[in-house]
Design a protein around this motif. Sequence first.
Motif, PDB file in Angstrom:
ATOM      1  N   SER A 111       0.829  -1.197   0.000  1.00 46.65           N
ATOM      2  CA  SER A 111       0.000   0.000   0.000  1.00 46.65           C
ATOM      3  C   SER A 111       0.868   1.253   0.000  1.00 46.65           C
ATOM      4  O   SER A 111       1.944   1.293   0.601  1.00 46.65           O
ATOM      5  CB  SER A 111      -0.944   0.009   1.207  1.00 46.65           C
ATOM      6  OG  SER A 111      -0.226   0.115   2.416  1.00 46.65           O
ATOM      7  N   LEU A 112       0.379   2.283  -0.693  1.00 37.82           N
ATOM      8  CA  LEU A 112       1.090   3.546  -0.812  1.00 37.82           C
ATOM      9  C   LEU A 112       0.134   4.694  -0.504  1.00 37.82           C
ATOM     10  O   LEU A 112      -1.095   4.547  -0.612  1.00 37.82           O
ATOM     11  CB  LEU A 112       1.683   3.692  -2.212  1.00 37.82           C
ATOM     12  CG  LEU A 112       2.766   2.641  -2.549  1.00 37.82           C
ATOM     13  CD1 LEU A 112       2.985   2.557  -4.052  1.00 37.82           C
ATOM     14  CD2 LEU A 112       4.061   2.932  -1.817  1.00 37.82           C
ATOM     15  N   LEU A 113       0.695   5.820  -0.100  1.00 35.45           N
ATOM     16  CA  LEU A 113      -0.130   6.973   0.256  1.00 35.45           C
ATOM     17  C   LEU A 113      -1.043   7.358  -0.906  1.00 35.45           C
ATOM     18  O   LEU A 113      -0.603   7.480  -2.049  1.00 35.45           O
ATOM     19  CB  LEU A 113       0.748   8.161   0.630  1.00 35.45           C
ATOM     20  CG  LEU A 113       1.624   8.012   1.874  1.00 35.45           C
ATOM     21  CD1 LEU A 113       2.545   9.221   2.010  1.00 35.45           C
ATOM     22  CD2 LEU A 113       0.772   7.841   3.134  1.00 35.45           C
ATOM     23  N   ARG A 114      -2.323   7.557  -0.597  1.00 32.92           N
ATOM     24  CA  ARG A 114      -3.261   7.988  -1.626  1.00 32.92           C
ATOM     25  C   ARG A 114      -3.037   9.462  -1.946  1.00 32.92           C
ATOM     26  O   ARG A 114      -2.907  10.285  -1.030  1.00 32.92           O
ATOM     27  CB  ARG A 114      -4.701   7.825  -1.154  1.00 32.92           C
ATOM     28  CG  ARG A 114      -5.334   6.464  -1.353  1.00 32.92           C
ATOM     29  CD  ARG A 114      -4.677   5.358  -0.623  1.00 32.92           C
ATOM     30  NE  ARG A 114      -5.563   4.194  -0.456  1.00 32.92           N
ATOM     31  CZ  ARG A 114      -5.208   3.080   0.146  1.00 32.92           C
ATOM     32  NH1 ARG A 114      -3.977   2.956   0.633  1.00 32.92           N
ATOM     33  NH2 ARG A 114      -6.056   2.082   0.264  1.00 32.92           N
ATOM     34  N   PRO A 115      -3.040   9.832  -3.220  1.00 32.18           N
ATOM     35  CA  PRO A 115      -2.913  11.250  -3.569  1.00 32.18           C
ATOM     36  C   PRO A 115      -4.193  12.008  -3.220  1.00 32.18           C
ATOM     37  O   PRO A 115      -5.281  11.415  -3.144  1.00 32.18           O
ATOM     38  CB  PRO A 115      -2.678  11.221  -5.085  1.00 32.18           C
ATOM     39  CG  PRO A 115      -3.308   9.948  -5.536  1.00 32.18           C
ATOM     40  CD  PRO A 115      -3.130   8.971  -4.407  1.00 32.18           C
ATOM     41  N   PRO A 116      -4.089  13.322  -2.997  1.00 33.16           N
ATOM     42  CA  PRO A 116      -5.279  14.108  -2.591  1.00 33.16           C
ATOM     43  C   PRO A 116      -6.449  13.957  -3.539  1.00 33.16           C
ATOM     44  O   PRO A 116      -7.605  13.886  -3.100  1.00 33.16           O
ATOM     45  CB  PRO A 116      -4.746  15.550  -2.567  1.00 33.16           C
ATOM     46  CG  PRO A 116      -3.277  15.414  -2.331  1.00 33.16           C
ATOM     47  CD  PRO A 116      -2.867  14.149  -3.024  1.00 33.16           C
ATOM     48  N   GLN A 117      -6.185  13.903  -4.860  1.00 27.72           N
ATOM     49  CA  GLN A 117      -7.299  13.829  -5.809  1.00 27.72           C
ATOM     50  C   GLN A 117      -8.065  12.518  -5.679  1.00 27.72           C
ATOM     51  O   GLN A 117      -9.274  12.468  -5.907  1.00 27.72           O
ATOM     52  CB  GLN A 117      -6.806  14.022  -7.251  1.00 27.72           C
ATOM     53  CG  GLN A 117      -5.961  12.895  -7.820  1.00 27.72           C
ATOM     54  CD  GLN A 117      -4.481  13.076  -7.571  1.00 27.72           C
ATOM     55  OE1 GLN A 117      -4.090  13.851  -6.690  1.00 27.72           O
ATOM     56  NE2 GLN A 117      -3.648  12.393  -8.352  1.00 27.72           N
ATOM     57  N   LEU A 118      -7.378  11.452  -5.271  1.00 34.84           N
ATOM     58  CA  LEU A 118      -8.060  10.172  -5.090  1.00 34.84           C
ATOM     59  C   LEU A 118      -8.896  10.186  -3.819  1.00 34.84           C
ATOM     60  O   LEU A 118     -10.042   9.715  -3.816  1.00 34.84           O
ATOM     61  CB  LEU A 118      -7.044   9.034  -5.056  1.00 34.84           C
ATOM     62  CG  LEU A 118      -7.609   7.628  -4.813  1.00 34.84           C
ATOM     63  CD1 LEU A 118      -8.671   7.270  -5.850  1.00 34.84           C
ATOM     64  CD2 LEU A 118      -6.491   6.589  -4.811  1.00 34.84           C
ATOM     65  N   LEU A 119      -8.346  10.721  -2.746  1.00 35.26           N
ATOM     66  CA  LEU A 119      -9.113  10.816  -1.499  1.00 35.26           C
ATOM     67  C   LEU A 119     -10.363  11.673  -1.704  1.00 35.26           C
ATOM     68  O   LEU A 119     -11.442  11.343  -1.215  1.00 35.26           O
ATOM     69  CB  LEU A 119      -8.238  11.400  -0.392  1.00 35.26           C
ATOM     70  CG  LEU A 119      -7.088  10.507   0.091  1.00 35.26           C
ATOM     71  CD1 LEU A 119      -6.188  11.282   1.050  1.00 35.26           C
ATOM     72  CD2 LEU A 119      -7.618   9.246   0.769  1.00 35.26           C
ATOM     73  N   LYS A 120     -10.209  12.789  -2.440  1.00 34.91           N
ATOM     74  CA  LYS A 120     -11.364  13.655  -2.709  1.00 34.91           C
ATOM     75  C   LYS A 120     -12.405  12.920  -3.543  1.00 34.91           C
ATOM     76  O   LYS A 120     -13.617  12.987  -3.244  1.00 34.91           O
ATOM     77  CB  LYS A 120     -10.921  14.922  -3.426  1.00 34.91           C
ATOM     78  CG  LYS A 120     -12.076  15.883  -3.750  1.00 34.91           C
ATOM     79  CD  LYS A 120     -11.591  17.126  -4.459  1.00 34.91           C
ATOM     80  CE  LYS A 120     -12.743  18.114  -4.684  1.00 34.91           C
ATOM     81  NZ  LYS A 120     -13.875  17.544  -5.438  1.00 34.91           N
ATOM     82  N   ALA A 121     -11.957  12.217  -4.571  1.00 33.99           N
ATOM     83  CA  ALA A 121     -12.909  11.501  -5.428  1.00 33.99           C
ATOM     84  C   ALA A 121     -13.660  10.437  -4.644  1.00 33.99           C
ATOM     85  O   ALA A 121     -14.867  10.244  -4.846  1.00 33.99           O
ATOM     86  CB  ALA A 121     -12.168  10.877  -6.610  1.00 33.99           C
ATOM     87  N   ARG A 122     -12.964   9.756  -3.736  1.00 29.07           N
ATOM     88  CA  ARG A 122     -13.637   8.721  -2.946  1.00 29.07           C
ATOM     89  C   ARG A 122     -14.686   9.343  -2.024  1.00 29.07           C
ATOM     90  O   ARG A 122     -15.787   8.823  -1.851  1.00 29.07           O
ATOM     91  CB  ARG A 122     -12.620   7.910  -2.146  1.00 29.07           C
ATOM     92  CG  ARG A 122     -13.184   6.587  -1.632  1.00 29.07           C
ATOM     93  CD  ARG A 122     -12.102   5.676  -1.116  1.00 29.07           C
ATOM     94  NE  ARG A 122     -11.157   5.278  -2.145  1.00 29.07           N
ATOM     95  CZ  ARG A 122     -11.414   4.380  -3.094  1.00 29.07           C
ATOM     96  NH1 ARG A 122     -12.594   3.806  -3.154  1.00 29.07           N
ATOM     97  NH2 ARG A 122     -10.495   4.068  -3.980  1.00 29.07           N
ATOM     98  N   ASN A 123     -14.331  10.483  -1.422  1.00 26.28           N
ATOM     99  CA  ASN A 123     -15.302  11.182  -0.571  1.00 26.28           C
ATOM    100  C   ASN A 123     -16.481  11.688  -1.406  1.00 26.28           C
ATOM    101  O   ASN A 123     -17.642  11.617  -0.961  1.00 26.28           O
ATOM    102  CB  ASN A 123     -14.627  12.353   0.145  1.00 26.28           C
ATOM    103  CG  ASN A 123     -13.692  11.901   1.238  1.00 26.28           C
ATOM    104  OD1 ASN A 123     -13.832  10.810   1.779  1.00 26.28           O
ATOM    105  ND2 ASN A 123     -12.716  12.737   1.577  1.00 26.28           N
ATOM    106  N   ASP A 124     -16.183  12.198  -2.596  1.00 25.34           N
ATOM    107  CA  ASP A 124     -17.269  12.684  -3.465  1.00 25.34           C
ATOM    108  C   ASP A 124     -18.190  11.544  -3.876  1.00 25.34           C
ATOM    109  O   ASP A 124     -19.416  11.718  -3.952  1.00 25.34           O
ATOM    110  CB  ASP A 124     -16.689  13.347  -4.716  1.00 25.34           C
ATOM    111  CG  ASP A 124     -16.072  14.712  -4.420  1.00 25.34           C
ATOM    112  OD1 ASP A 124     -16.307  15.246  -3.320  1.00 25.34           O
ATOM    113  OD2 ASP A 124     -15.360  15.230  -5.305  1.00 25.34           O
ATOM    114  N   ARG A 125     -17.625  10.382  -4.123  1.00 25.55           N
ATOM    115  CA  ARG A 125     -18.454   9.234  -4.485  1.00 25.55           C
ATOM    116  C   ARG A 125     -19.344   8.819  -3.308  1.00 25.55           C
ATOM    117  O   ARG A 125     -20.531   8.533  -3.492  1.00 25.55           O
ATOM    118  CB  ARG A 125     -17.558   8.057  -4.933  1.00 25.55           C
ATOM    119  CG  ARG A 125     -18.304   6.763  -5.197  1.00 25.55           C
ATOM    120  CD  ARG A 125     -19.351   6.915  -6.263  1.00 25.55           C
ATOM    121  NE  ARG A 125     -20.165   5.723  -6.405  1.00 25.55           N
ATOM    122  CZ  ARG A 125     -21.402   5.723  -6.876  1.00 25.55           C
ATOM    123  NH1 ARG A 125     -21.987   6.871  -7.258  1.00 25.55           N
ATOM    124  NH2 ARG A 125     -22.075   4.604  -6.981  1.00 25.55           N
TER     125      ARG A 125
END
Length: 378
Positions: free
Chosen positions: A18-32
């Motif tokens: 596992s590797l640190l999630r980039p901000p855009q991925l964390l945001k997209a997951r929250n948006d979903r």
Amino acid sequence: MASDSPHDPPFRADHVGSLLRPPQLLKARNDRAAGKISAEELRAVEDSSIREVVAFQEGIGLQSITDGEYRREIFYSDFYFRGLGGGTVAYDPASIDEVYFIDREGHKLPLLVPRVQARMRWHAPIHVDDFKFLRAATSGTPKITIPSPTIIHFRAGRQNISTDAYPDIDLFWDDIVDAFQRELKVLADAGCRYVQIDETTLASLSDRRVWEPLRKRGDDAHTLLLETYPEVMNRAFARRPATLHLAMHICRGNNQSHWSAEGGYDLVADTLFNKIDVDSYFLEYDTPRAGTFEPLRLVPKDKTVVLGLVSSKFPELESKDSLKRRIDEASKFIGLDQLSISPQCGFASTAPGNRISAADQRAKLKLVVEVASEVWGS
């Protein structure tokens, strides 16, 4: 079934997954989760982020390439709850009095506790599409990580496994074993040759602090550690194709720079190294919580060990000299040719990730590659 050709894989410089999630991925997951974007839009962000993290791994010289577990919230949730179904997982505040995650400042987090309400059964490939996407994105060796067969039972206990779904616990184990046998086969059929099992139960059971809570719920820790769980693992791994290298990562917990267990490998070493049918081991050795290297004397000659000497939890960068001294110390108990080096765990076993920066992560993985090159050559 241990491999006759060590280090290909695992490699001299490897990593847990596992590797640190980039901000855009964390945001997209929250948006979903909030219903602001579609599943297809989230998938597109995942795809783009995985391509970027593959390039990152290749750029620092790693040969073992993962997707960073970017499609997962928790390292085991996709396999069990998206894949097999039948349950949910949530933090249990009541657990914090006896078993918990803790950081080096003494702050505690409650454990994630699974609850099984229906049969957990394999219906279709779970990570094959993830493997195919990863394989197409890398020129290195794609590695797929999947959780241990024992995680749900250990964290849930019989009280959280429905007696309506599983009146006999042996039926639960039969479903889990069947799922692993099927998933390992379809991964191998798809061309996967490197799978890592993320195993948290054996290290937890080596910490006698957890024995009493287990006794209260009706489980004997010694029996689970040396009999029940090894037997389940061997059944789960028994029919894997010979082309598939199976590594096992032994973990003491990894959640936002917290851990959940401590204690050396002494209690479980003989069972782990000589009675569980895997090809290699990723062993946490970044702090004194892991004990000494002495149990490595029990590793058979045809198995390899990846020493997790670099912390993925803390930002401080280890020195090359200290890592080389640790490798030298380990080689007093096991042949140097049987060894490799990696971080002790992933950088983000849960989506929030550990409390380090992307620059820290890069520096630590680059350090692993450089030390491996200097110790073993290119």
